[in-house]
Write an enzyme that holds these catalytic residues in place. Structure first.
Site, PDB file in Angstrom:
ATOM      1  N   GLU A 120      -2.257   5.209   2.797  1.00  0.00           N
ATOM      2  CA  GLU A 120      -2.145   3.802   2.380  1.00  0.00           C
ATOM      3  C   GLU A 120      -3.474   3.165   2.003  1.00  0.00           C
ATOM      4  O   GLU A 120      -3.533   2.332   1.097  1.00  0.00           O
ATOM      5  CB  GLU A 120      -1.466   2.976   3.475  1.00  0.00           C
ATOM      6  CG  GLU A 120       0.005   3.286   3.682  1.00  0.00           C
ATOM      7  CD  GLU A 120       0.268   4.493   4.556  1.00  0.00           C
ATOM      8  OE1 GLU A 120      -0.716   5.082   5.083  1.00  0.00           O
ATOM      9  OE2 GLU A 120       1.428   4.871   4.727  1.00  0.00           O
ATOM     10  N   ARG A 168       1.694   8.812   9.217  1.00  0.00           N
ATOM     11  CA  ARG A 168       1.462  10.232   8.962  1.00  0.00           C
ATOM     12  C   ARG A 168       0.232  10.749   9.698  1.00  0.00           C
ATOM     13  O   ARG A 168       0.211  11.876  10.174  1.00  0.00           O
ATOM     14  CB  ARG A 168       1.263  10.481   7.468  1.00  0.00           C
ATOM     15  CG  ARG A 168       2.554  10.386   6.698  1.00  0.00           C
ATOM     16  CD  ARG A 168       2.320  10.273   5.214  1.00  0.00           C
ATOM     17  NE  ARG A 168       3.563   9.922   4.568  1.00  0.00           N
ATOM     18  CZ  ARG A 168       4.285  10.748   3.826  1.00  0.00           C
ATOM     19  NH1 ARG A 168       3.875  11.973   3.617  1.00  0.00           N
ATOM     20  NH2 ARG A 168       5.415  10.351   3.280  1.00  0.00           N
ATOM     21  N   GLU A 218      -0.158  -9.011  -1.168  1.00  0.00           N
ATOM     22  CA  GLU A 218      -0.780  -8.399   0.033  1.00  0.00           C
ATOM     23  C   GLU A 218      -1.965  -7.522  -0.384  1.00  0.00           C
ATOM     24  O   GLU A 218      -2.144  -6.394   0.072  1.00  0.00           O
ATOM     25  CB  GLU A 218       0.218  -7.607   0.885  1.00  0.00           C
ATOM     26  CG  GLU A 218      -0.250  -7.408   2.310  1.00  0.00           C
ATOM     27  CD  GLU A 218       0.677  -6.556   3.171  1.00  0.00           C
ATOM     28  OE1 GLU A 218       0.590  -5.324   3.099  1.00  0.00           O
ATOM     29  OE2 GLU A 218       1.485  -7.131   3.924  1.00  0.00           O
ATOM     30  N   ASP A 242       0.790  -1.232   0.000  1.00  0.00           N
ATOM     31  CA  ASP A 242       0.000   0.000   0.000  1.00  0.00           C
ATOM     32  C   ASP A 242       0.823   1.283   0.000  1.00  0.00           C
ATOM     33  O   ASP A 242       0.335   2.338   0.403  1.00  0.00           O
ATOM     34  CB  ASP A 242      -0.902  -0.006   1.245  1.00  0.00           C
ATOM     35  CG  ASP A 242      -0.098  -0.192   2.528  1.00  0.00           C
ATOM     36  OD1 ASP A 242       1.120   0.045   2.506  1.00  0.00           O
ATOM     37  OD2 ASP A 242      -0.698  -0.577   3.550  1.00  0.00           O
ATOM     38  N   HIS A 280       5.406   5.582  13.053  1.00  0.00           N
ATOM     39  CA  HIS A 280       5.750   6.372  11.883  1.00  0.00           C
ATOM     40  C   HIS A 280       4.572   6.875  11.062  1.00  0.00           C
ATOM     41  O   HIS A 280       4.739   7.586  10.086  1.00  0.00           O
ATOM     42  CB  HIS A 280       6.690   5.577  10.963  1.00  0.00           C
ATOM     43  CG  HIS A 280       6.026   4.469  10.204  1.00  0.00           C
ATOM     44  ND1 HIS A 280       5.322   4.698   9.033  1.00  0.00           N
ATOM     45  CD2 HIS A 280       5.928   3.147  10.439  1.00  0.00           C
ATOM     46  CE1 HIS A 280       4.834   3.544   8.589  1.00  0.00           C
ATOM     47  NE2 HIS A 280       5.190   2.578   9.420  1.00  0.00           N
ATOM     48  N   HIS A 330      12.258   5.811  13.248  1.00  0.00           N
ATOM     49  CA  HIS A 330      12.083   5.969  11.795  1.00  0.00           C
ATOM     50  C   HIS A 330      12.821   7.238  11.345  1.00  0.00           C
ATOM     51  O   HIS A 330      12.853   8.235  12.063  1.00  0.00           O
ATOM     52  CB  HIS A 330      10.585   6.084  11.515  1.00  0.00           C
ATOM     53  CG  HIS A 330      10.205   5.919  10.078  1.00  0.00           C
ATOM     54  ND1 HIS A 330      10.411   6.897   9.145  1.00  0.00           N
ATOM     55  CD2 HIS A 330       9.627   4.891   9.417  1.00  0.00           C
ATOM     56  CE1 HIS A 330       9.964   6.487   7.959  1.00  0.00           C
ATOM     57  NE2 HIS A 330       9.490   5.255   8.105  1.00  0.00           N
TER      58      HIS A 330
END
Ligand code: UD1
Ligand code: UDP
Length: 361
Positions: A133, A201, A119, A97, A199, A232
């Site tokens: 995503e 957003r 996936e 994604d 991590h 990250h």
């Protein structure tokens, strides 16, 4: 001879595409493989390429510090189109994604190439979580031809959307990678370790600050535990985390770890706190309880089995849940006893995918 092209650009894509690279190489007489690294993430991917000694055919080097999603998209489009034209593969294989996956499949569609989505079928059905995503994977699933889904419920998600071409339930290739390395739990110290990664957003800077403060409160209240946190490299995350957590003696901040080191930290941990997708699949395999810092998850299977707990992004809930697991052995053991070591796969996903693809393309 078939020509397959694998495209990846981020850490989780490479980790989960690695077994497919191996499986294509096992079929070298039938498959010519072109490996394209878009370079969406530089250091975090390079560390793995080196660890696994993977030679790519292209490194498109598109990462720019803190580039916006628009810049990322434009750079991916301009870099990928000439490669697709030049190589003219029979099928383009993308994973998951990320924006690398969604733009590679869009470019492949524009070139009228067949597209395999590994996936596929994960959904929260909330377009803003995870962001971007959820829309990236929906976009891939609009243009793909072959769908390799980790679980039966992922298949049902696609069927509900009216997708009726090839869908195969394979397990997650990320579990193949764990099997491939055949890791063993090391006998560590008695000290309880909490492993943290964050991590996403959509978490936002304000909420990240609050979560960091909750971690400091936990570390102060429980000086006998250690909080290990490989941070990250996204500067929006790294700057906040380092400024708020680096002075607490029992919080150990590190750079991103190589895969093997990270797996060892995870399997030896008492608890994992994360918003990562992949870690929600890996930690249950090791029977390590996970608190998921998200409002929604597309990995419902291990939540239902009891190995993951979806606690949202509120720092007070985080504090309360961590304290409950540290203090209450019964609550902890019930999460640990959850039966989910095979929830996301049996380690044979890549074999199933390549076997099926060879029948199709
Ligand atoms: C990306 C994916 C996300 C995936 C995550 C895995 C998108 C939109 N997001 O998110 O789905 O879960 O990767 O980690 O595709 N940076 C470096 N070096 C690196 C990596 C990142 O400096 O090796 C910095 C750069 O400033 C970069 C920023 O981090 O601009 C963000 O990286 P990016 O890959 O665009 O987005 P992530 O939020 O990491
Ligand atoms: N990982 C790693 N080193 C680290 C942190 C994570 O190798 O320091 C691995 C982890 O085992 C998992 C993957 O990276 O396989 C998860 O990547 P990330 O959380 O960046 O992305 P997501 O899975 O959320 O897309």
């Amino acid at each position: 001879m078939k020509h397959y092209m694998i495209v990846f650009g981020t850490r989780p894509e490479l980790i989960k595409i690695f077994p497919l690279i191996k499986e294509c190489q096992n079929h070298a007489k039938q498959i010519k493989l072109t490996i394209v690294n878009t370079g969406q993430q530089k250091e975090m991917v390079d560390i793995l390429l080196k660890e696994w000694n993977i030679q790519t055919n292209y490194d498109l080097e598109i990462m720019k510090q803190q580039q916006t999603l628009t810049e990322l998209t434009i750079n991916l489009m301009s870099a990928l189109e000439p490669v697709l034209k030049m190589e003219n593969p029979d099928v383009v294989i993308v994973h998951g994604d990320t924006t690398t996956a969604s733009i590679a499949s869009l470019m492949a569609f524009y070139q009228q190439k067949k597209i395999a989505h590994v996936e596929a079928g994960l959904r929260t059905s909330n377009k803003n979580a995870p962001f971007p995503e959820e829309m990236n994977r929906q976009l891939v699933d609009r243009v793909a031809d072959y769908y390799f889904v980790p679980t039966q419920s992922n298949r049902e998600n696609l069927e509900k959307e009216g997708i009726d071409s090839v869908i195969e339930v394979t397990g997650n290739t990320g579990i193949d990678t764990l099997h491939y390395l055949d890791l063993k739990r090391t006998i560590g110290t008695e000290q309880r370790q909490i492993l943290v990664t964050l991590h996403r957003r959509e978490l936002g800077e304000e909420q990240l600050v609050k979560i960091c403060k909750a971690l400091v409160a936990i570390a102060k209240e429980y000086p006998d535990i250690i909080i290990k946190y490989p941070v990250h490299l996204n500067p929006k995350i790294k700057n906040i985390v380092c400024s708020l957590l680096s002075n607490q003696p029992n919080i150990d901040l590190t750079n991103p770890l190589n895969y093997l080191a990270f797996q060892q930290e995870m399997m030896n941990s008492f608890l994992v706190i994360t918003d990562s997708g992949g870690i929600q699949e890996e930690a249950p395999y090791y029977k390590v309880p996970v608190l998921v810092i998200r409002e929604v998850t597309e990995r419902q299977e291990a939540v239902l089995a009891g190995g993951l707990k979806l606690i949202g992004t509120d720092e007070r809930k985080l504090y309360k849940n961590v304290v409950a697991l540290l203090n209450n052995a019964d609550e902890y053991e019930s999460m640990r006893a959850a039966k989910c070591t095979r929830t996301y796969g049996d380690g044979k996903a890549a074999k199933r995918i390549i076997r099926r693809l060879l029948q199709e393309v």
